[in-house]
Motif scaffolding. Structure first.
Motif, mmCIF file in Angstrom:
data_model
loop_
_atom_site.group_PDB
_atom_site.id
_atom_site.type_symbol
_atom_site.label_atom_id
_atom_site.label_comp_id
_atom_site.label_asym_id
_atom_site.label_seq_id
_atom_site.Cartn_x
_atom_site.Cartn_y
_atom_site.Cartn_z
ATOM 1 N N LYS A 2 17.951 38.180 89.974
ATOM 2 C CA LYS A 2 19.265 38.290 90.057
ATOM 3 C C LYS A 2 19.745 37.148 91.115
ATOM 4 O O LYS A 2 19.444 37.167 92.174
ATOM 5 N N LEU A 164 20.063 32.213 81.926
ATOM 6 C CA LEU A 164 20.608 33.380 82.503
ATOM 7 C C LEU A 164 21.560 34.098 81.499
ATOM 8 O O LEU A 164 22.218 33.524 80.812
ATOM 9 N N ALA A 200 24.304 36.560 88.265
ATOM 10 C CA ALA A 200 23.493 36.085 86.996
ATOM 11 C C ALA A 200 22.222 36.646 86.849
ATOM 12 O O ALA A 200 21.593 36.502 87.882
ATOM 13 N N THR A 202 18.247 36.926 85.136
ATOM 14 C CA THR A 202 17.247 36.255 84.199
ATOM 15 C C THR A 202 17.006 37.291 82.961
ATOM 16 O O THR A 202 16.892 38.472 83.204
#
Length: 340
Positions: A2, A164, A200, A202
């Protein structure tokens, strides 16, 4: 992992890694900003991942408690923000609200507009409103952040380019939209700055919620302290994210750092009525949809658009009830130009 951006170090902020529970963060060493990380993703992603694992294990010096108010948008600005409209229920409803039918081609040819990428609101930034007559609405969305995408990309190339995911409040000025679209040149003044979620994420962090095409889970929208909607982002998404990417890259390449939204999340609910939270439905991810239902049922909308003092909160929870992306939590304020 994150990722987030602190409000420090210049216009593009300072990239930080964040623990899965969003409680702690540390300044990244492998890249200074999110845009730098996107440009050098193949090189820096393994290093960032190692830093994230060390943070999670409590083995990294310099970590600190994360305060969402200290965060800018993960991308304070980027090369491109494009927004699709993959939830055709939303498209149909908002077009009906302004007296326009949905063309049959919308079933096979995705809608995408190019928005303003030169500045995003942070997750707790106020939404400035110049005039209540503009009809300020929130629109809760999921978006993907892309690596480089070649022109005429295949579906497999598009899927592999998704780096992302994040949440978006695609702020809209509903009463400016009809006149602007009537000019035949698309949105501009009716689409002010959008806001992005605190972090954001992954795709690997999302587990079964991310199937490579769609993100599954309720997108919680709380308006003025009341749950307004909880539509599932994986339901009724007519075009997948890779399909939207393929369409966007049909005639040009897309640069790393491009953010592509899926549009306002909207679920079909078995009929025109009874779709509100109070009536046992999943509610809405924007005010315009409710106003359309009200117009059908009562002859006119009853729910006002947002005003100064209105507050919107948008987030998605995991199976344990933890916030995945953090919350977009914004208050509408009356616009006042800064004096210099």
């Amino acid at each position: 992992m994150k990722l987030a951006t602190l409000r420090e170090g210049g216009r593009d902020g300072r990239l930080v890694l964040v623990t899965r529970d969003l409680s702690r963060a540390v300044r990244a060493r492998a890249a200074w900003t999110m845009l730098e990380a996107m440009d050098r993703w193949e090189e820096v992603a393994p290093k960032l991942r190692a830093e994230a694992e060390a943070l999670e294990a409590g083995r990294v010096p310099g970590d600190f408690p994360l305060d969402p108010r200290a965060l800018a948008a993960p991308f304070p600005r980027t090369w491109q923000w494009a927004d699709g409209s993959a939830y055709l229920n939303h498209v149909e409803l908002v077009r009906k609200a302004r007296g326009a039918e949905m063309p049959p081609s919308f079933l096979t040819d995705p809608l995408i507009y190019q928005g303003g990428s030169d500045g995003f609101l942070g997750p707790t930034d106020p939404i400035p409103l110049l005039d209540e007559a503009h009809g300020l609405d929130f629109e809760a969305e999921v978006a993907v952040v892309l690596g480089d995408v070649p022109m005429a990309a295949t579906l497999e190339e598009a899927r592999a380019a998704i780096r992302l995911l994040l949440l978006v409040n695609d702020v809209s000025l509903r009463n400016l939209i009809p006149g602007e679209l009537a000019k035949g040149f698309g949105f501009f003044v009716s689409k002010p700055a959008s806001a992005l979620s605190p972090v954001a994420v992954t795709p690997d962090e999302l587990g079964a919620r991310w199937d490579g095409d769609r993100l599954h889970g309720a997108l919680l929208c709380t308006l003025d302290g009341r749950l307004f909607g909880k539509p599932d982002a994986g339901v009724d998404m007519h075009f997948s994210f890779p399909e939207l990417v393929v369409h966007a890259a049909k005639t040009r390449a897309l640069s790393a750092g491009t953010i592509l939204g899926g549009g306002t999340v909207s679920n079909r609910q078995g009929g025109l009525f009874g779709s509100s939270i109070e009536a046992g439905g999943v509610g809405y991810a924007c005010i315009a949809e409710l106003r359309m239902y009200e117009t059908i049922e009562y002859g006119a909308p009853r729910t006002p658009f947002m005003r100064p003092g209105s507050r919107i909160r948008i987030e998605m929870l995991d199976d344990a009830g933890n916030s995945i992306f953090g919350a977009i939590d914004q208050e509408v304020v009356r616009f006042a130009r800064e004096r210099r």
